[in-house]
Design an enzyme around this catalytic site. Structure first.
Site, PDB file in Angstrom:
ATOM      1  N   GLU A  85       4.924  -0.579 -21.423  1.00 17.13           N
ATOM      2  CA  GLU A  85       4.918   0.888 -21.426  1.00 17.13           C
ATOM      3  C   GLU A  85       3.942   1.418 -22.470  1.00 17.13           C
ATOM      4  O   GLU A  85       3.245   2.414 -22.258  1.00 17.13           O
ATOM      5  CB  GLU A  85       6.324   1.414 -21.696  1.00 17.13           C
ATOM      6  CG  GLU A  85       7.317   1.051 -20.594  1.00 17.13           C
ATOM      7  CD  GLU A  85       8.755   1.224 -21.063  1.00 17.13           C
ATOM      8  OE1 GLU A  85       9.171   2.367 -21.272  1.00 17.13           O
ATOM      9  OE2 GLU A  85       9.456   0.211 -21.227  1.00 17.13           O
ATOM     10  N   SER A 105      18.326  -1.778 -26.143  1.00 20.64           N
ATOM     11  CA  SER A 105      18.665  -0.382 -26.376  1.00 20.64           C
ATOM     12  C   SER A 105      19.644  -0.300 -27.541  1.00 20.64           C
ATOM     13  O   SER A 105      20.495  -1.177 -27.714  1.00 20.64           O
ATOM     14  CB  SER A 105      19.306   0.193 -25.115  1.00 20.64           C
ATOM     15  OG  SER A 105      20.077   1.334 -25.443  1.00 20.64           O
ATOM     16  N   ASN A 134      14.266  -3.923 -21.972  1.00 20.55           N
ATOM     17  CA  ASN A 134      13.183  -2.993 -21.645  1.00 20.55           C
ATOM     18  C   ASN A 134      11.788  -3.603 -21.833  1.00 20.55           C
ATOM     19  O   ASN A 134      11.583  -4.411 -22.729  1.00 20.55           O
ATOM     20  CB  ASN A 134      13.296  -1.750 -22.534  1.00 20.55           C
ATOM     21  CG  ASN A 134      14.548  -0.941 -22.239  1.00 20.55           C
ATOM     22  OD1 ASN A 134      15.021  -0.922 -21.098  1.00 20.55           O
ATOM     23  ND2 ASN A 134      15.083  -0.296 -23.253  1.00 20.55           N
ATOM     24  N   THR A 176       0.894  -1.163   0.000  1.00 24.03           N
ATOM     25  CA  THR A 176       0.000   0.000   0.000  1.00 24.03           C
ATOM     26  C   THR A 176       0.929   1.208   0.000  1.00 24.03           C
ATOM     27  O   THR A 176       2.013   1.152   0.611  1.00 24.03           O
ATOM     28  CB  THR A 176      -0.936   0.028   1.232  1.00 24.03           C
ATOM     29  OG1 THR A 176      -0.139   0.237   2.399  1.00 24.03           O
ATOM     30  CG2 THR A 176      -1.712  -1.273   1.389  1.00 24.03           C
ATOM     31  N   HIS A 177       0.561   2.239  -0.712  1.00 23.77           N
ATOM     32  CA  HIS A 177       1.443   3.398  -0.906  1.00 23.77           C
ATOM     33  C   HIS A 177       2.783   2.991  -1.523  1.00 23.77           C
ATOM     34  O   HIS A 177       3.796   3.658  -1.303  1.00 23.77           O
ATOM     35  CB  HIS A 177       1.699   4.144   0.407  1.00 23.77           C
ATOM     36  CG  HIS A 177       0.443   4.441   1.184  1.00 23.77           C
ATOM     37  ND1 HIS A 177      -0.245   5.629   1.073  1.00 23.77           N
ATOM     38  CD2 HIS A 177      -0.260   3.678   2.052  1.00 23.77           C
ATOM     39  CE1 HIS A 177      -1.318   5.594   1.862  1.00 23.77           C
ATOM     40  NE2 HIS A 177      -1.355   4.422   2.460  1.00 23.77           N
ATOM     41  N   TYR A 204     -30.815  14.556 -35.180  1.00 23.09           N
ATOM     42  CA  TYR A 204     -29.502  14.215 -35.744  1.00 23.09           C
ATOM     43  C   TYR A 204     -28.699  15.460 -36.062  1.00 23.09           C
ATOM     44  O   TYR A 204     -29.242  16.453 -36.566  1.00 23.09           O
ATOM     45  CB  TYR A 204     -29.668  13.388 -37.022  1.00 23.09           C
ATOM     46  CG  TYR A 204     -28.335  13.102 -37.678  1.00 23.09           C
ATOM     47  CD1 TYR A 204     -27.536  12.050 -37.250  1.00 23.09           C
ATOM     48  CD2 TYR A 204     -27.842  13.934 -38.688  1.00 23.09           C
ATOM     49  CE1 TYR A 204     -26.292  11.809 -37.809  1.00 23.09           C
ATOM     50  CE2 TYR A 204     -26.593  13.699 -39.264  1.00 23.09           C
ATOM     51  CZ  TYR A 204     -25.826  12.637 -38.818  1.00 23.09           C
ATOM     52  OH  TYR A 204     -24.596  12.411 -39.366  1.00 23.09           O
ATOM     53  N   GLN A 229     -21.220  11.944 -36.627  1.00 20.30           N
ATOM     54  CA  GLN A 229     -20.382  11.110 -37.497  1.00 20.30           C
ATOM     55  C   GLN A 229     -19.046  10.777 -36.828  1.00 20.30           C
ATOM     56  O   GLN A 229     -18.404   9.789 -37.176  1.00 20.30           O
ATOM     57  CB  GLN A 229     -20.156  11.841 -38.817  1.00 20.30           C
ATOM     58  CG  GLN A 229     -19.320  11.081 -39.829  1.00 20.30           C
ATOM     59  CD  GLN A 229     -19.419  11.696 -41.214  1.00 20.30           C
ATOM     60  OE1 GLN A 229     -20.442  11.611 -41.859  1.00 20.30           O
ATOM     61  NE2 GLN A 229     -18.353  12.353 -41.654  1.00 20.30           N
ATOM     62  N   LYS A 283      20.626  -3.310 -21.631  1.00 21.56           N
ATOM     63  CA  LYS A 283      19.204  -3.035 -21.380  1.00 21.56           C
ATOM     64  C   LYS A 283      18.280  -4.143 -21.876  1.00 21.56           C
ATOM     65  O   LYS A 283      18.460  -4.697 -22.928  1.00 21.56           O
ATOM     66  CB  LYS A 283      18.787  -1.712 -22.052  1.00 21.56           C
ATOM     67  CG  LYS A 283      19.370  -0.463 -21.453  1.00 21.56           C
ATOM     68  CD  LYS A 283      19.019  -0.266 -19.982  1.00 21.56           C
ATOM     69  CE  LYS A 283      17.567   0.095 -19.761  1.00 21.56           C
ATOM     70  NZ  LYS A 283      17.255   1.429 -20.267  1.00 21.56           N
TER      71      LYS A 283
HETATM   72  N1  ARG Z   1     -22.186   9.536 -42.318  1.00 27.15           N
HETATM   73  C1  ARG Z   1     -23.269   9.959 -41.497  1.00 27.15           C
HETATM   74  C2  ARG Z   1     -22.935   9.664 -40.043  1.00 27.15           C
HETATM   75  O1  ARG Z   1     -22.062   8.931 -39.826  1.00 27.15           O
HETATM   76  C3  ARG Z   1     -24.504   9.221 -41.867  1.00 27.15           C
HETATM   77  C4  ARG Z   1     -25.751   9.923 -41.509  1.00 27.15           C
HETATM   78  C5  ARG Z   1     -25.953  11.066 -42.415  1.00 27.15           C
HETATM   79  N2  ARG Z   1     -27.182  11.744 -42.148  1.00 27.15           N
HETATM   80  C6  ARG Z   1     -27.366  13.003 -42.566  1.00 27.15           C
HETATM   81  N3  ARG Z   1     -28.489  13.557 -42.281  1.00 27.15           N
HETATM   82  N4  ARG Z   1     -26.436  13.675 -43.201  1.00 27.15           N
HETATM   83  O2  ARG Z   1     -23.512  10.166 -39.130  1.00 27.15           O
END
Ligand code: ARG
Length: 462
Positions: free
Chosen positions: A290, A277, A285, A155-156, A317, A322, A283
């Protein structure tokens, strides 16, 4: 180049800006799911009487053939199209003509892309889970191989109490199993049908959305079309589950970087997964560990970035959404690669039991010394003070408990009798634990058996 929306416009779009908005370069990865969704939609349109049975059949068989072609040859999914939805519709119309132009009846790309990504994640999450399970199996193998060997628990990052090395490995396995469960919950969250939502207010055709959901293997239908168009909570959940998994991977990586250092020498990476290295010939590594630790930052960034994208969106939307795909694909690839690399490192890791055991003796047995006094009736607070004073003296003299003579023990407290010698060792310490989650050897054996059982069941369910 014609688009799905060119009728509205006089001229051609600016090529650069069109390219800026196009998503085909990355959403081609949704091809399989886009076609699957479109096949089901064509059937649903025919069932609703919105298109003829013949048109429905023509579309379904052409789409099935396209899906086969895409599976066989990924270069098939290619072209100047704006996105994968435009590509699928263009090729369909090229192949079957007029019936293909009926596919998008009553459907919007908004609900379509949301469905595609849901189907994609439901298909792909089990593959990520399988890699998580493989890593749990690697931890379990290390636990098994460690047998009764002990090391200090920290711990710590200071020596705390002795622990079975098996218990240490099962601790990491426990965290990875939570990741597995969390990914399963995301898969369930993604299981909602968006089709029937139209662009935003629902569709005007009599689609049986429940039948359509069942056809696509989705347990539920979305509650609200307006919400459905922009609900990407499941994306945030996937990124969150992945970020937590990367955090667990990163913490394991950090442990092994430390435990493998010359200062500790508890473990050693196999030559196959270590790097040298260019300058310093001595070395060896731990680069893969990492890199896993480093990639955790990238995945946390994806989650943070995505939440930030969502926070300012008005209802319905918006094209900002996208960005979900870049985040999902990058995180899926990163997590999968980190899980696989870590499993290989763990599988091939060599344990050096002697330095582990040596580090688990000494003053980290102080709690056991205090417990010895408690068992002889002393209040724990008094026992703590008594042992604290004894420790202070031993530290000053550069000694440990095992060097104390009977007289010196009795001088510290008359409650110390001859039995103290046997009670104060790493083995006695782990054997003194009683709870099922403890490092008592029997508890650890039971935990290991339970992990093995879980692994067997998990493999069965794939
Ligand atoms: N390529 C668009 C997306 O990934 C698809 C949907 C497009 N719809 C629109 N109203 N332009 O979201």
């Amino acid at each position: 180049m014609t688009t799905l929306w060119s009728g509205r416009f006089d001229g051609q779009p600016d090529a650069d800006v069109f390219g800026f908005g196009a998503s085909f370069a990355f959403d081609r990865r949704l091809f399989e799911d886009d076609v699957t969704g479109s096949i089901a939609w064509a059937e649903a349109l025919a069932n609703a009487g919105a298109i003829s049975e013949d048109d429905g059949r023509a579309m379904v068989s052409a789409l099935q053939a396209m899906r086969e072609e895409g599976r066989r040859d990924s270069t098939f999914v290619n072209g100047p199209d704006e996105d994968v939805h435009s590509f699928v519709e263009r090729v369909l119309v090229e192949r079957i003509g007029e019936p293909g132009r009926r596919l998008h009846t009553g459907r919007s790309r908004n609900e379509q892309v949301a469905l595609d990504l849901r189907l994609y994640l439901r298909r792909r999450i089990p593959l990520v889970q399988a890699r998580v399970a493989a890593l749990v199996a690697a931890c379990a193998r290390q636990a098994e191989q460690a047998g009764g060997a002990v090391m200090p628990a920290y711990t710590h990052l200071r020596r705390a109490q002795p622990v079975l090395i098996a218990h240490y490995w099962l601790a990491h396995a426990a965290a990875f199993r939570r990741d597995h469960t969390r990914l399963g919950a995301v898969r369930d969250e993604a299981g909602e049908l968006t089709l029937g939502s139209g662009a935003v207010v629902g569709t005007a055709y009599a689609i049986d959305v429940h039948a359509l959901a069942a056809r696509l293997g989705l347990p539920r239908v979305v509650r609200n079309s307006l919400d459905a168009a922009s609900d990407r909570d499941f994306v945030a959940s996937f990124l969150h589950a992945s970020a937590l998994s990367l955090i667990h991977l990163s913490r394991l990586a950090e442990d092994l970087v430390i435990f493998g250092s010359e200062e500790f020498g508890f473990v050693e990476l196999d030559d196959r997964v270590a790097t040298g290295s260019s300058l310093m010939p001595q070395k060896k590594n731990p680069d893969p560990l990492e890199l896993v630790r480093g990639k955790a930052g990238r995945v946390i960034g994806r989650l943070t970035g995505w939440l930030t994208t969502l926070k300012g969106l008005p209802s319905g939307y918006n094209k900002d959404l996208q960005e979900d795909k870049d985040a999902v694909f990058d995180v899926e690839d990163t997590l999968s690669a980190c899980l696989a690399a870590t499993a290989t490192v763990v599988d091939t890791l060599k344990l050096h039991t002697q330095p582990c055991a040596a580090a688990a003796e000494g003053l980290l047995l102080a709690t056991d010394v205090a417990d010895f006094l408690v068992r002889r009736g002393l209040a724990f607070r008094d026992a703590h003070e008594t042992v604290g004073r004894l420790v202070r003296r031993l530290v000053d003299q550069g000694r440990t408990f095992d060097s104390l003579t009977d007289d010196e023990w009795r001088e510290a407290s008359p409650l110390f009798d001859g039995r103290v010698h046997d009670a104060i060792s790493a083995a006695a310490s782990v054997n003194a634990r009683t709870t099922p989650q403890s490092t008592h050897p029997q508890a650890v054996a039971a935990s290991l058996a339970e992990v093995r059982e879980w692994l067997a069941q998990t493999a069965d369910h794939r």
